[in-house]
Structures are given as structure tokens and as C-alpha cells.
Design a protein around this motif. Structure first.
Motif, PDB file in Angstrom:
ATOM      1  N   TYR A 182       0.839  -1.197   0.000  1.00 46.02           N
ATOM      2  CA  TYR A 182       0.000   0.000   0.000  1.00 46.02           C
ATOM      3  C   TYR A 182       0.873   1.246   0.000  1.00 46.02           C
ATOM      4  CZ  TYR A 182      -3.055   3.620   1.908  1.00 46.02           C
ATOM      5  OH  TYR A 182      -3.739   4.799   2.125  1.00 46.02           O
ATOM      6  N   PHE A 183       0.491   2.195  -0.832  1.00 47.14           N
ATOM      7  CA  PHE A 183       1.166   3.488  -0.927  1.00 47.14           C
ATOM      8  C   PHE A 183       0.095   4.575  -0.942  1.00 47.14           C
ATOM      9  CE2 PHE A 183       3.409   0.275  -3.285  1.00 47.14           C
ATOM     10  CZ  PHE A 183       4.761   0.468  -3.027  1.00 47.14           C
ATOM     11  N   PHE A 184       0.449   5.758  -0.486  1.00 43.86           N
ATOM     12  CA  PHE A 184      -0.454   6.890  -0.674  1.00 43.86           C
ATOM     13  C   PHE A 184       0.348   8.107  -1.083  1.00 43.86           C
ATOM     14  CE2 PHE A 184       0.516   7.146   3.878  1.00 43.86           C
ATOM     15  CZ  PHE A 184       0.783   8.487   4.068  1.00 43.86           C
ATOM     16  N   TYR A 185      -0.352   9.018  -1.749  1.00 43.74           N
ATOM     17  CA  TYR A 185       0.248  10.267  -2.200  1.00 43.74           C
ATOM     18  C   TYR A 185      -0.605  11.396  -1.662  1.00 43.74           C
ATOM     19  CZ  TYR A 185       1.941  14.029  -5.124  1.00 43.74           C
ATOM     20  OH  TYR A 185       2.476  15.212  -5.550  1.00 43.74           O
ATOM     21  N   GLU A 186       0.049  12.362  -1.037  1.00 45.84           N
ATOM     22  CA  GLU A 186      -0.676  13.525  -0.551  1.00 45.84           C
ATOM     23  C   GLU A 186       0.112  14.792  -0.851  1.00 45.84           C
ATOM     24  OE1 GLU A 186      -1.334  12.506   3.547  1.00 45.84           O
ATOM     25  OE2 GLU A 186       0.614  13.231   4.185  1.00 45.84           O
ATOM     26  N   THR A 187      -0.609  15.896  -0.876  1.00 47.38           N
ATOM     27  CA  THR A 187       0.006  17.190  -1.143  1.00 47.38           C
ATOM     28  C   THR A 187       0.740  17.671   0.107  1.00 47.38           C
ATOM     29  OG1 THR A 187      -1.975  18.384  -0.457  1.00 47.38           O
ATOM     30  CG2 THR A 187      -1.810  17.794  -2.800  1.00 47.38           C
ATOM     31  N   GLY A 188       1.456  18.749  -0.025  1.00 52.50           N
ATOM     32  CA  GLY A 188       2.208  19.304   1.097  1.00 52.50           C
ATOM     33  C   GLY A 188       1.344  19.675   2.285  1.00 52.50           C
ATOM     34  N   ASP A 189       0.074  19.999   2.041  1.00 51.81           N
ATOM     35  CA  ASP A 189      -0.807  20.356   3.160  1.00 51.81           C
ATOM     36  C   ASP A 189      -1.519  19.139   3.758  1.00 51.81           C
ATOM     37  OD1 ASP A 189      -2.803  19.732   1.335  1.00 51.81           O
ATOM     38  OD2 ASP A 189      -3.739  21.713   1.360  1.00 51.81           O
ATOM     39  N   GLY A 190      -1.138  17.940   3.297  1.00 48.71           N
ATOM     40  CA  GLY A 190      -1.710  16.712   3.862  1.00 48.71           C
ATOM     41  C   GLY A 190      -2.966  16.217   3.167  1.00 48.71           C
ATOM     42  N   THR A 191      -3.351  16.825   2.071  1.00 45.13           N
ATOM     43  CA  THR A 191      -4.529  16.371   1.336  1.00 45.13           C
ATOM     44  C   THR A 191      -4.190  15.109   0.554  1.00 45.13           C
ATOM     45  OG1 THR A 191      -5.318  18.648   1.094  1.00 45.13           O
ATOM     46  CG2 THR A 191      -6.244  17.008  -0.413  1.00 45.13           C
ATOM     47  N   ARG A 192      -4.885  14.029   0.853  1.00 46.04           N
ATOM     48  CA  ARG A 192      -4.670  12.773   0.133  1.00 46.04           C
ATOM     49  C   ARG A 192      -5.253  12.890  -1.261  1.00 46.04           C
ATOM     50  NH1 ARG A 192      -4.183   7.753   3.538  1.00 46.04           N
ATOM     51  NH2 ARG A 192      -2.564   8.536   4.920  1.00 46.04           N
ATOM     52  N   LEU A 193      -4.477  12.446  -2.243  1.00 51.49           N
ATOM     53  CA  LEU A 193      -4.954  12.436  -3.620  1.00 51.49           C
ATOM     54  C   LEU A 193      -5.099  11.029  -4.173  1.00 51.49           C
ATOM     55  CD1 LEU A 193      -2.900  15.369  -5.192  1.00 51.49           C
ATOM     56  CD2 LEU A 193      -5.222  15.418  -4.251  1.00 51.49           C
ATOM     57  N   PHE A 194      -4.158  10.131  -3.800  1.00 46.64           N
ATOM     58  CA  PHE A 194      -4.150   8.791  -4.369  1.00 46.64           C
ATOM     59  C   PHE A 194      -3.813   7.745  -3.319  1.00 46.64           C
ATOM     60  CE2 PHE A 194      -2.808  11.657  -7.773  1.00 46.64           C
ATOM     61  CZ  PHE A 194      -3.777  11.382  -8.723  1.00 46.64           C
ATOM     62  N   HIS A 195      -4.454   6.593  -3.465  1.00 43.93           N
ATOM     63  CA  HIS A 195      -4.075   5.368  -2.762  1.00 43.93           C
ATOM     64  C   HIS A 195      -3.686   4.376  -3.850  1.00 43.93           C
ATOM     65  CE1 HIS A 195      -7.083   6.365   0.706  1.00 43.93           C
ATOM     66  NE2 HIS A 195      -5.929   6.982   0.860  1.00 43.93           N
ATOM     67  N   LEU A 196      -2.570   3.721  -3.668  1.00 41.46           N
ATOM     68  CA  LEU A 196      -2.116   2.692  -4.610  1.00 41.46           C
ATOM     69  C   LEU A 196      -2.043   1.372  -3.858  1.00 41.46           C
ATOM     70  CD1 LEU A 196      -0.914   1.767  -7.337  1.00 41.46           C
ATOM     71  CD2 LEU A 196       1.335   2.494  -6.464  1.00 41.46           C
ATOM     72  N   HIS A 197      -2.807   0.406  -4.330  1.00 42.67           N
ATOM     73  CA  HIS A 197      -2.857  -0.934  -3.742  1.00 42.67           C
ATOM     74  C   HIS A 197      -2.224  -1.885  -4.748  1.00 42.67           C
ATOM     75  CE1 HIS A 197      -6.093   0.664  -1.074  1.00 42.67           C
ATOM     76  NE2 HIS A 197      -6.411   1.333  -2.165  1.00 42.67           N
ATOM     77  N   ALA A 198      -1.081  -2.458  -4.421  1.00 39.94           N
ATOM     78  CA  ALA A 198      -0.400  -3.379  -5.332  1.00 39.94           C
ATOM     79  C   ALA A 198      -0.566  -4.814  -4.827  1.00 39.94           C
ATOM     80  CB  ALA A 198       1.077  -3.023  -5.445  1.00 39.94           C
TER      81      ALA A 198
END
Length: 176
Positions: free
Chosen positions: A91-107
């Protein structure tokens, strides 16, 4: 920092946002070796959702993705969390500098049973708009009730999701 629970109306641009991120991921992950799927509520037209794109990546095996985790983090800015509670997943996640989650990656490795479950659930909701509408209504109510408690929000959806997943898997197999 606690994550705010926000459920919004469906956004037609989620599909293009997903495709753009798949392209970005493909710059680091060999397209011949990985297959991406848009999953979760943002993949279901008309369904209210947390505005976070969930991506499922079918990978050759876990060691393959583990070797690439440092690149996913350093080149793309994702944060790796290992299995994060689900055996056989990365599991990975991507968020902006202010902590807003944009993506979850489930491999998951190819043929992992979680792949079928995720895809069947998505496809079932697309094919059954009344169920999707009920799910969206439940998610909005839970987000209003638990705006600062992601665990209670998830727990509140659990029974609905499990029942819909059972129906989805039967539906996919052609059972009534």
C-alpha cells in the motif's frame, strides 16, 4: 494529524485524474509488468466518494514491487506503508504538502483474491445504480456523523460493503 472525512458528489474529472496518475506511475513502473485498475468509489460514475483516487496495480509478485518502492517514493512522492493490514498487498499513498490525500495505490500480485473482490465490487456498483446510490447516501451520513474519525467512518460502512461484496462476487459468477 487526523484525516478529515469528506464525501463529495461524483466528479466527472476523476477518470481523467486517474488516467494522468497511471501515466505518471508508468514512468517508474514497467507497463509490460504491471496492469492498473481504477477502483473504489471514484471509479463508479454518479457515486458520492471521498475525493481520493484508488488505484489497484497487478504486479508480477511482491518482491517485484518491493524493489521498486524506493523509486515510487523518491521519484513520485508516494509514501509506502507495506501491507498496511492486508496480507499480500503493498500500500502506498500520495498527498500534497498540506496533507490532502490524492491517491491510494494498492499493489497485489497477479491472481491475488483481493483483485477479484475489488473489481467485482466496482463493476457491481456500476451495474446496480440503486445499490450505488444507497452506498453514497450511507457514506455521506457517516462522513457527517464522523468528520474527524476515519476509523468510525470505515467501521460504519463495513456491514454494507461486506453484503455488497458477497452479492458482487455471486453476480460476477452469474449466480442469482
Amino acid at each position: 494529524m487526523a484525516r478529515k472525512v469528506e464525501v463529495t458528489e461524483y466528479q466527472p474529472d476523476w477518470k481523467a485524474f486517474c488516467q494522468s496518475e497511471v501515466h505518471r506511475l508508468s514512468l517508474v513502473l514497467d507497463q509490460e509488468q504491471v496492469h492498473f485498475h481504477h477502483i473504489g468509489s471514484t471509479a463508479v460514475p454518479g457515486l458520492a466518494a471521498k475525493p481520493i483516487i484508488d488505484l489497484l496495480a497487478e504486479v508480477p509478485d511482491l518482491s517485484w514491487i518491493d524493489r521498486r518502492s524506493p523509486l515510487i517514493e523518491s521519484k513520485l512522492g508516494y509514501i509506502a506503508r507495506g501491507e498496511n493490514g492486508i496480507a499480500g498487498r503493498r500500500y502506498f499513498f500520495y498527498e500534497t504538502g498540506d496533507g490532502t490525500r490524492l491517491f491510494h495505490l494498492h499493489a497485489y500480485p497477479v491472481n491475488h483474491p483481493e483483485i477479484e473482490r475489488h473489481l467485482a465490487f466496482r463493476d457491481y456498483l456500476i451495474a446496480h445504480p440503486n445499490t450505488a446510490r444507497s452506498y453514497g447516501t450511507l457514506k455521506k451520513k457517516l462522513a457527517d456523523k464522523h468528520p474527524d474519525d476515519i476509523d468510525s467512518y470505515i467501521s460504519g460502512k463495513d456491514e454494507f460493503v461486506k453484503e455488497a461484496e458477497r452479492a458482487a462476487l455471486k453476480w460476477k459468477k452469474g449466480c442469482p
